[in-house]
Write a protein that holds these residues in place. Structure first.
Motif, PDB file in Angstrom:
ATOM      1  N   ASP A 102      11.588   2.208   8.174  1.00  0.00           N
ATOM      2  CA  ASP A 102      10.053   2.711   8.625  1.00  0.00           C
ATOM      3  C   ASP A 102       9.937   3.393   9.917  1.00  0.00           C
ATOM      4  O   ASP A 102      10.628   2.890  10.902  1.00  0.00           O
ATOM      5  N   TYR A 103       9.285   4.562   9.721  1.00  0.00           N
ATOM      6  CA  TYR A 103       8.916   5.554  10.905  1.00  0.00           C
ATOM      7  C   TYR A 103       7.520   5.963  10.936  1.00  0.00           C
ATOM      8  O   TYR A 103       6.828   5.783  10.019  1.00  0.00           O
ATOM      9  N   LEU A 104       7.096   6.513  12.043  1.00  0.00           N
ATOM     10  CA  LEU A 104       5.692   6.904  12.361  1.00  0.00           C
ATOM     11  C   LEU A 104       5.801   8.440  11.826  1.00  0.00           C
ATOM     12  O   LEU A 104       6.894   9.207  12.343  1.00  0.00           O
ATOM     13  N   VAL A 161       3.482   2.091   2.732  1.00  0.00           N
ATOM     14  CA  VAL A 161       2.832   2.182   3.815  1.00  0.00           C
ATOM     15  C   VAL A 161       2.883   0.918   4.520  1.00  0.00           C
ATOM     16  O   VAL A 161       2.535  -0.444   3.915  1.00  0.00           O
ATOM     17  N   LEU A 162       3.339   0.705   5.914  1.00  0.00           N
ATOM     18  CA  LEU A 162       3.380  -0.604   6.408  1.00  0.00           C
ATOM     19  C   LEU A 162       2.424  -0.814   7.463  1.00  0.00           C
ATOM     20  O   LEU A 162       1.938   0.309   8.070  1.00  0.00           O
ATOM     21  N   PRO A 163       1.511  -1.806   7.604  1.00  0.00           N
ATOM     22  CA  PRO A 163       0.504  -1.813   8.561  1.00  0.00           C
ATOM     23  C   PRO A 163       0.742  -1.700   9.962  1.00  0.00           C
ATOM     24  O   PRO A 163       1.852  -2.331  10.536  1.00  0.00           O
ATOM     25  N   HIS A 212       1.046  -1.259  -0.095  1.00  0.00           N
ATOM     26  CA  HIS A 212      -0.001  -0.097  -0.159  1.00  0.00           C
ATOM     27  C   HIS A 212       0.679   1.269  -0.057  1.00  0.00           C
ATOM     28  O   HIS A 212       2.066   1.049   0.562  1.00  0.00           O
ATOM     29  N   PHE A 213       0.395   2.388  -0.573  1.00  0.00           N
ATOM     30  CA  PHE A 213       1.279   3.445  -0.814  1.00  0.00           C
ATOM     31  C   PHE A 213       0.344   4.795  -0.243  1.00  0.00           C
ATOM     32  O   PHE A 213      -0.740   4.663  -0.412  1.00  0.00           O
ATOM     33  N   ALA A 214       1.107   5.820   0.041  1.00  0.00           N
ATOM     34  CA  ALA A 214       0.629   6.999   0.445  1.00  0.00           C
ATOM     35  C   ALA A 214       1.244   8.218  -0.252  1.00  0.00           C
ATOM     36  O   ALA A 214       2.498   8.003  -0.401  1.00  0.00           O
ATOM     37  N   MET A 215       0.740   9.413  -0.704  1.00  0.00           N
ATOM     38  CA  MET A 215       1.631  10.386  -1.082  1.00  0.00           C
ATOM     39  C   MET A 215       1.701  11.364   0.053  1.00  0.00           C
ATOM     40  O   MET A 215       0.803  11.855   0.739  1.00  0.00           O
ATOM     41  N   CYS A 216       2.857  11.667   0.138  1.00  0.00           N
ATOM     42  CA  CYS A 216       3.309  12.706   1.222  1.00  0.00           C
ATOM     43  C   CYS A 216       2.796  14.075   0.881  1.00  0.00           C
ATOM     44  O   CYS A 216       2.880  14.612  -0.346  1.00  0.00           O
ATOM     45  N   LEU A 217       2.228  14.823   1.810  1.00  0.00           N
ATOM     46  CA  LEU A 217       1.580  16.113   1.469  1.00  0.00           C
ATOM     47  C   LEU A 217       2.463  17.181   2.481  1.00  0.00           C
ATOM     48  O   LEU A 217       2.399  18.443   1.977  1.00  0.00           O
ATOM     49  N   LYS A 218       3.171  16.807   3.121  1.00  0.00           N
ATOM     50  CA  LYS A 218       4.009  17.689   4.341  1.00  0.00           C
ATOM     51  C   LYS A 218       4.890  17.030   4.959  1.00  0.00           C
ATOM     52  O   LYS A 218       5.117  16.007   5.062  1.00  0.00           O
ATOM     53  N   ASN A 219       6.265  17.838   5.145  1.00  0.00           N
ATOM     54  CA  ASN A 219       7.332  17.374   5.620  1.00  0.00           C
ATOM     55  C   ASN A 219       7.930  18.280   6.785  1.00  0.00           C
ATOM     56  O   ASN A 219       9.208  18.132   7.019  1.00  0.00           O
ATOM     57  N   GLU A 220       7.138  19.229   7.202  1.00  0.00           N
ATOM     58  CA  GLU A 220       7.759  20.123   7.997  1.00  0.00           C
ATOM     59  C   GLU A 220       8.516  19.508   9.302  1.00  0.00           C
ATOM     60  O   GLU A 220       8.201  18.664   9.883  1.00  0.00           O
ATOM     61  N   ILE A 248       0.774   7.221  10.948  1.00  0.00           N
ATOM     62  CA  ILE A 248       1.017   6.255   9.838  1.00  0.00           C
ATOM     63  C   ILE A 248       2.563   6.045   9.731  1.00  0.00           C
ATOM     64  O   ILE A 248       3.458   6.528  10.127  1.00  0.00           O
ATOM     65  N   ARG A 249       2.706   4.520   9.404  1.00  0.00           N
ATOM     66  CA  ARG A 249       4.038   3.983   9.247  1.00  0.00           C
ATOM     67  C   ARG A 249       4.393   3.796   7.819  1.00  0.00           C
ATOM     68  O   ARG A 249       3.828   3.027   7.297  1.00  0.00           O
ATOM     69  N   VAL A 250       5.477   4.612   7.450  1.00  0.00           N
ATOM     70  CA  VAL A 250       5.874   4.612   6.093  1.00  0.00           C
ATOM     71  C   VAL A 250       7.518   4.482   6.078  1.00  0.00           C
ATOM     72  O   VAL A 250       8.389   4.564   7.084  1.00  0.00           O
ATOM     73  N   VAL A 251       7.914   3.868   4.944  1.00  0.00           N
ATOM     74  CA  VAL A 251       9.245   3.463   4.701  1.00  0.00           C
ATOM     75  C   VAL A 251       9.730   4.941   4.085  1.00  0.00           C
ATOM     76  O   VAL A 251       9.290   5.178   2.950  1.00  0.00           O
TER      77      VAL A 251
END
Length: 72
Positions: free
Chosen positions: A47-49, A26-28, A4-12, A38-41
């Motif tokens: 992978d981090y939250l 995205v990791l479950p 599963h994938f997600a698009m980053c909208l913000k990285n402040e 959300i846990r993403v690589v």
């Protein structure tokens, strides 16, 4: 295994770890979701939250998910 994938909208504050408008795997993590995280690589390859509000999940056809996952 489904990816599963997600698009980053913000990285402040995490400019070195996340790029806006980039897809991340995205990791479950049910515990993280309960905390609105959300846990993403990320760019480190680990992978981090991160806050879930910084991402939008991108439902993709399974064949596309497999192609993207194999490119990592």
């Amino acid at each position: 295994m489904s990816h599963h994938f997600a698009m980053c909208l913000k990285n402040e504050g995490y400019e070195a770890s996340l790029e806006p408008r980039k897809l991340y795997e995205v990791l479950p993590d049910a515990s993280a979701e309960k905390q609105e995280m959300i846990r993403v690589v990320d760019e480190s390859g680990e992978d981090y939250l991160y806050p879930a509000s910084w991402f939008i999940r991108m439902p993709l056809p399974e064949s596309v998910e497999q192609q993207i996952a194999s490119s990592f």
